[in-house]
Structures are given as C-alpha cells and as structure tokens.
Design a protein around this motif. Structure first.
Motif, mmCIF file in Angstrom:
data_model
loop_
_atom_site.group_PDB
_atom_site.id
_atom_site.type_symbol
_atom_site.label_atom_id
_atom_site.label_comp_id
_atom_site.label_asym_id
_atom_site.label_seq_id
_atom_site.Cartn_x
_atom_site.Cartn_y
_atom_site.Cartn_z
ATOM 1 N N UNK A 152 -35.199 3.966 -2.389
ATOM 2 C CA UNK A 152 -34.905 2.323 -2.061
ATOM 3 C C UNK A 152 -34.167 1.836 -3.309
ATOM 4 N N UNK A 153 -33.455 0.834 -3.011
ATOM 5 C CA UNK A 153 -32.708 -0.027 -4.112
ATOM 6 C C UNK A 153 -31.718 0.751 -4.873
ATOM 7 N N UNK A 154 -30.942 1.652 -4.101
ATOM 8 C CA UNK A 154 -29.835 2.052 -4.814
ATOM 9 C C UNK A 154 -28.780 1.113 -5.242
ATOM 10 N N UNK A 155 -28.515 1.234 -6.563
ATOM 11 C CA UNK A 155 -27.521 0.023 -6.936
ATOM 12 C C UNK A 155 -26.195 0.105 -5.986
ATOM 13 N N UNK A 156 -25.519 -1.116 -5.907
ATOM 14 C CA UNK A 156 -24.564 -1.042 -4.982
ATOM 15 C C UNK A 156 -23.425 -0.787 -5.718
ATOM 16 N N UNK A 157 -21.946 -0.472 -5.238
ATOM 17 C CA UNK A 157 -20.982 -0.231 -5.955
ATOM 18 C C UNK A 157 -20.647 -1.283 -6.914
ATOM 19 N N UNK A 158 -20.329 -0.909 -8.274
ATOM 20 C CA UNK A 158 -19.975 -1.921 -8.992
ATOM 21 C C UNK A 158 -18.607 -2.521 -8.880
ATOM 22 N N UNK A 159 -18.414 -3.806 -9.069
ATOM 23 C CA UNK A 159 -17.305 -4.628 -9.190
ATOM 24 C C UNK A 159 -16.175 -3.998 -9.873
ATOM 25 N N UNK A 196 -15.737 5.553 -9.563
ATOM 26 C CA UNK A 196 -15.695 5.240 -11.113
ATOM 27 C C UNK A 196 -16.069 6.643 -11.813
ATOM 28 N N UNK A 197 -16.142 6.518 -13.095
ATOM 29 C CA UNK A 197 -16.339 7.786 -13.737
ATOM 30 C C UNK A 197 -17.861 8.173 -13.632
ATOM 31 N N UNK A 203 -25.443 12.002 -3.844
ATOM 32 C CA UNK A 203 -24.095 11.023 -4.542
ATOM 33 C C UNK A 203 -23.016 11.817 -4.784
ATOM 34 N N UNK A 204 -21.906 11.153 -4.000
ATOM 35 C CA UNK A 204 -20.588 11.802 -4.316
ATOM 36 C C UNK A 204 -19.720 10.608 -4.955
ATOM 37 N N UNK A 205 -19.253 10.979 -5.846
ATOM 38 C CA UNK A 205 -18.514 9.937 -7.042
ATOM 39 C C UNK A 205 -17.102 10.568 -7.042
ATOM 40 N N UNK A 206 -16.139 9.378 -6.502
ATOM 41 C CA UNK A 206 -14.583 9.677 -6.522
ATOM 42 C C UNK A 206 -14.136 9.426 -7.867
ATOM 43 N N UNK A 207 -13.775 10.503 -8.571
ATOM 44 C CA UNK A 207 -13.406 10.490 -9.879
ATOM 45 C C UNK A 207 -11.786 9.694 -10.185
#
Ligand SMILES: Cc1cc2nc3c(=O)[nH]c(=O)nc-3n(C[C@H](O)[C@H](O)[C@H](O)COP(=O)(O)OP(=O)(O)OC[C@H]3O[C@@H](n4cnc5c(N)ncnc54)[C@H](O)[C@@H]3O)c2cc1C
Length: 620
Positions: free
Chosen positions: A211-218, A101-102, A34-38
C-alpha cells in the motif's frame, strides 16, 4: 517484508528467474513490480503534466548524430509490452507500477517514503551488460545502500535470456570468448543438446503490491490507458529528423504488424509452428517481403518478452511430436500441430537454423561483455581482439594513430551530412538501399538481408562513420538491441568479429556487398523495391518484367539508369515515367553509381567492370 523488483529488459512473467527464485522467499508478503522509463534513452517529455512545462531532463538523443534514441515504432512496441505485463501481473493479484525518472532517483524516493521505511527487505533486478545499464546498476546499488542503511538486500540476478547459460561456458571469464563466431559455435555442438531447459513453473498468484506506493513525482504524470501511454511516448518523437514525410506507397504492408508483449510473443511462436514456417525457415530467411519469411521474434527477445530457451523448448516439443510446454500464458490461439510440416520428425534444417541464429545473438551479447565500450568506438572490437589473421597483422602495422585517420567521415562535413540525410530518407538512388531505409522509417522493421546491405552501403560505399548508421537503427528499429545492433554494424563495417570484413588499411574495403547484385539475387522481380518506393508506382514489376522490360528492372535497382535506357523510347507510358523520374533529385544525382551486370547480360563484354560491378562515386 517488501520486495522491489525493477524490470528492465525482462518484460515477462514466464521463464523469469526472479519469479522463479521468489518461490523460495516466502518472507516477501508484498512485491512492488516497477518499470521506470529512463529519460536518457526514451523521450519522456510527453508525460509532462502540463506541456508548457520544461522537462528536467535533456532530450534523449544519441552521442554522435544527436538523433532520437527511441523513435515512434519502438516506443509503441515498448508501451504494448509494458501494458501486457501489467495485465498479466494484475491477473495474478499484482500490478506493474510505471514511473518516469532516473532509476536511482525513483528507487530512492520510494525508499524514503515513510510507509516504506523499515519494510523493504530487498531490491532485485536482472543483469544487463550494456555499459549504460551497468553504470545505472551501480547508481541504484548506491541509492539502495544509502537509503536502506545497509539493511536492504541488493541483488542482481542473471537474466537468463540467452540460449546458453553462463554456467555452460567453459570459463566465466568474458575475455576467453573466442574472437571468431565459428570457434565459439563449435564448442557447443550439437547445439540442440546443449541448451538449458526453461523454468516452466509460473505462479498463478503473486503477493500484492504494497500500500501507499508514492505517486509519480512532478512535473510528470503517468497515463492510465494504453492509448494515452503510447501517445505520450510517441508525440515528442514524431519528428526524428527525416524532414518531409516519406511517401508510403499504396498497398505497402509492414512485415512486422505484431504488437508487443509476452502474450503476443507466444502467439507468434505458436503461429510459426502451426504454419510450418519454422521448418522452412532456412529456405525463406533471406526473404524481403511478408510476415513469415523469418520469425519476427527479435523485438520480443530484445525486450525480454520471451527467452531464447523458451523458443527452443517449443521447437524441441514440436520436433519430438510432444505436447507443447505450458508457460501459463493466456493465449487466444488454437493449436493443432498434427498437420504442421515437420511435426514429430526431429530437428530439421529450419529449426536448426533458428537455433543457429539465436546462438549468434548469444555471441553478440558475450562480445559486448568482453569488449565493453569498445562496441561504441569507431575501431569497434578490432583494436581489442586477439585475432591474429593476416589482415590483422597487416592492419596493426599500418594502423593510423587516431580515430580521425580512419577513412570514415562524420557529420561535421556538410557533404557527409547531405549524404547521410539522403541515406536515412531512402534517397540514395540505389533501389535496394532506398526501399529498405524507407521500409525502416515507415514500419520500424527491415530484413536481415537488407540490414547488411544498408550497413555495408553506408560504411563501405559512402565511407560514413558506421556508428551514425547504428544510431539511426537504434532510433528506428522496433527490435533494437544494444549488442545485436552495434555488434552487427561493427561486423559489417569490418571492425567487429568478422575476419573477412577487414582489410589492411582501416576496415573500409574488406568484403563489401554490391547492393545491385544483391537486388538481382534476392529481389529478382523488383517487387520489394517497388513495394517501398512510392515514386516507382507504374513501373512494371514481377512477371511484367518479362521480355523487353528488362530495362525497368535496371531502373528499379539503379534509378539513374532511366535516362540511358529509355532515352529513345517511343512508348508513351515509358516516356511519361521517364520524365517523372528524371525530375527527382535522387534519380538525377545518385549518391553513388554502383555498377553490376548479371552474367546472362554480359554478352561478350570484356573488362572487369561489367563482370564484377565497378563503381563510380558521385558525391556532388
Ligand atoms: C546492421 C544490422 C543491425 C542489426 N540490428 C539488430 C538489432 O538491433 N536487434 C536485433 O535483434 N537484431 C539485429 N540485427 C540482426 C538481424 O538482422 C535481426 O535479428 C533479424 O533481422 C530480426 O528479424 P527476425 O526476428 O525475423 O530474425 P530471424 O531471421 O527469424 O532470426 C531469429 C532470431 O535470431 C537472432 N538473430 C538473427 N540474426 C542475427 C544476427 N545477425 N545477429 C544476432 N542475432 C541474430 C534474432 O534474435 C532473431 O530474432 C541486425 C543486423 C544487422 C546486419
């Protein structure tokens, strides 16, 4: 069991401690890379599903100058590095999931997902010592513990991104890191023998993504092509506060045309070896123009696309005339080292100098660990260091009581705002500084030599808070690295680990560069200045600066001299150029008139001004 691997500044597959140790953990049937853009560091509003929506996060801006934290150049390099990692992971049966996201929120959201409950065995990441990242780590830990009910393993691995390994230091206590680089360096001599080998094992297959990785939150959505991803990152930061676009001189070409990612990092190193450029590095490293005067590995190192010890491993094989290490990277470069300068001839002064510079990088990181947030205070490390040189003793005696009694001015004064805006646009009137600041704004890179001059110019000639300069570099540099950037700025400003940069009164007057002398020494023919200052088009340069044209060289380095030197010229072209230049504000009203006359021009002149280079500041 699932493993969640949170990437930060370790965007690589090879010599990666987590992938290395994973081999001993067959219990993980799925891995979620996972790479999360802060959003506090990178502007993420370009990922809004609908541009009319408002981002839930404040803009990513710096603390003092409210500057953008990640400008368009680094945004692009980061995107390319993320994409390269994604491709490599896909090639191994995995993938890289990118989110906005954070970190703690995104991790929390995943752990809450029904399909993930009871299945996640561990959340791992590598250590980053910058204070924001340390805080971030604590918040993620809390989220993992809360959501996992204490049943999920939380582990932060040593990132092993340094030349030396933590275990190689005499003590693991950061407080024991010497305050002066030379003392630190001496404990690891001979350096070549003290560097750890890298992990060569590189798995050809990795467990699949669950499987079933949650999609990007709105309200965000993640672009699915590299082009769109770059555009989402760059669009909101096109305006970095520079004002009207900076003119790009015709024919100016970047010293850093390289794209981001682990693959290009390795290709770059191989190019440096095959071309023999590493062997000549010691003689070329103070260069200003071109791709190969220095390694241009900094941006790759900053994002962890390559490790310092991998660079060393390549150099050792080269020096020993052996096969190069195989890090399992799919490369497009043909390697034939047999004719490369220095191949098989042992350590040479070029490769030794690269190791030396990489050790500086380690040292800056260790100082960041030692001094923590001191890195971002106006007093830098100085207040906290134990160094007891004569300057320090004197300094402590005279030490003013609060931040504000330092000599540096800040943006609350309109005069400083005006000077700072001209500095970042490269309109100070001092050629070397202006060329470097424009090169930086246009390309995201500028050489170490000019970085030192620009930092010294801002902090010591203009007397502006050095941290504003560090913030601007953070925004603009393709290779921004917290420890290296802030540590070097503090060093040049005289509040870092530089005993010679200090003075007794507050750090502003110790060892300061004369940028006009530096231009004479390092840009003798004015080619660099001409390359980046569009308004100097038509001014003779290089060999044209021969007999009778000395005056133009003076103008390139100190624009304001144009009127003095060409006041009585009869030459039509010179008259036209003079008139054109005189109409420019930065020529007419330079931020400072820094004087310097090279020895061969001081013809019987008496007085220290001519010899040493006096200055007269004009801040009108
Ligand atoms: C004011 C200022 C700000 C700087 N900001 C950064 C920054 O944000 N990120 C960054 O990586 N470097 C920074 N540096 C250090 C140095 O200028 C760059 O590392 C170098 O110019 C990058 O080009 P290169 O990779 O071709 O370097 P090379 O000359 O080829 O050096 C090889 C490697 O050694 C390391 N290195 C070289 N010089 C230094 C140094 N002075 N301190 C620490 N490491 C060094 C870098 O990792 C570099 O890639 C800064 C220097 C100054 C004076």
């Amino acid at each position: 069991m699932y493993l969640i691997y949170l990437f930060r500044r370790d965007l690589r597959i090879s010599d990666n401690p987590i992938f290395h140790h994973l081999q001993k953990h067959p219990q993980f049937c799925h891995i979620l890379p996972l790479y999360i853009l802060p959003p506090n560091q990178i502007e993420v509003s370009g990922f809004l599903q609908d541009p009319s929506l408002e981002s839930p996060y404040p803009q990513a801006r710096s603390r003092l100058g409210k500057l953008r934290r990640c400008g368009p150049h680094r945004a692009k390099f980061l995107a390319e590095s993320i994409w390269d990692l994604k491709e490599s992971l896909k090639h191994r049966g995995s993938d890289l999931i990118v989110r906005v996201g954070r970190m703690e929120d995104v991790v929390g959201q995943i752990l809450k997902q029904k399909e993930f409950q009871g299945k996640v065995g561990a959340v791992w990441m590598t250590k980053d010592w910058a204070s924001e990242e340390v805080d971030e780590e604590l918040r993620i830990e809390r989220a993992v513990k809360e959501e996992g009910d204490g049943k999920i393993e939380w582990k932060v691995w040593d990132g092993e991104e340094m030349l030396l390994n933590d275990n190689d230091f005499p003590t693991s206590d950061p407080a024991q890191v010497p305050d002066v680089f030379t003392s630190f360096r001496k404990s690891f001599e001979p350096l070549r023998d003290n560097i750890r080998v890298s992990y060569c094992s590189n798995r050809s297959q990795l467990p699949p993504v669950p499987p079933n990785v949650p999609t990007q939150a709105a309200p965000f959505s993640i672009s699915t092509s590299l082009e769109d991803f770059i555009s989402s990152l760059q669009k909101p930061v096109q305006d970095c506060g520079l004002g009207p676009p900076i003119l790009k001189p015709q024919g100016a070409s970047t010293a850093h045309p390289f794209i981001g990612g682990e693959t290009s990092a390795h290709e770059r190193i191989l190019h440096l070896l095959v071309s023999g450029n590493l062997s000549t590095y010691k003689d070329t490293r103070n260069g200003l123009l071109g791709e190969d005067f220095s390694t241009k590995l900094s941006a790759y190192l900053a994002l962890g696309c390559v490790t310092a010890r991998q660079i060393n491993a390549y150099m050792v094989a080269f020096e020993d005339g052996k096969d190069l290490p195989d890090f399992g990277i799919r490369l497009n470069t043909e390697v034939n080292l047999s004719n490369a300068k220095g191949f098989g001839n042992g350590e040479n002064k070029g490769t030794a100098a690269v190791r030396f510079e990489l050790l500086w990088r380690d040292y800056m990181r260790l100082c960041m660990r030692k001094f923590g947030d001191g890195l971002f205070s106006i007093e830098g490390f100085r207040e906290r260091s134990q160094s007891r040189g004569p300057e320090d003793v004197q300094y402590r005696k005279n030490k003013p009581n609060s931040d504000t009694s330092y000599h540096w001015s800040n943006l609350s004064s309109p005069e400083t705002r005006y000077a700072f805006d001209r500095f970042i646009r490269g309109e100070t009137g001092t050629g070397l500084i202006d060329a470097s600041m424009r090169e930086l704004a246009l390309t995201g890179y500028t050489s170490n030599r000019t970085r030192q001059n620009c930092a010294s110019f801002l902090a010591k000639w203009l007397g502006i808070d050095w941290r504003l300069g560090a913030e601007w570099y953070e925004c603009m540099l393709i290779d921004h690295d917290v420890a290296n950037n802030w540590g070097n700025w503090a060093y040049v400003a005289g509040v870092g680990n530089n005993p010679r940069g200090r003075d007794a009164s507050g750090g502003a007057e110790g060892r300061k560069f004369n940028p006009v002398k530096q231009a004479w020494d390092y840009d003798h023919n004015g080619e660099y200045v001409k390359a980046w200052i569009a308004e100097f088009e038509g001014v003779p340069s290089g060999n044209d600066l021969g007999d009778g044209k000395q005056g133009w060289r003076d103008v390139l380095f100190q624009g304001w001299k144009v009127d003095d030197i060409f006041r009585h010229t009869k030459d039509k072209r010179e008259r036209e150029l003079r008139e054109k230049l005189k109409r420019l504000e930065w020529v007419n009203r330079p931020l400072g008139k820094i004087r310097y006359q090279p020895k061969d021009q001081v013809q019987g002149k008496k007085g220290s001004d001519a010899k040493r280079g006096g200055t007269q500041r004009t801040r009108d």
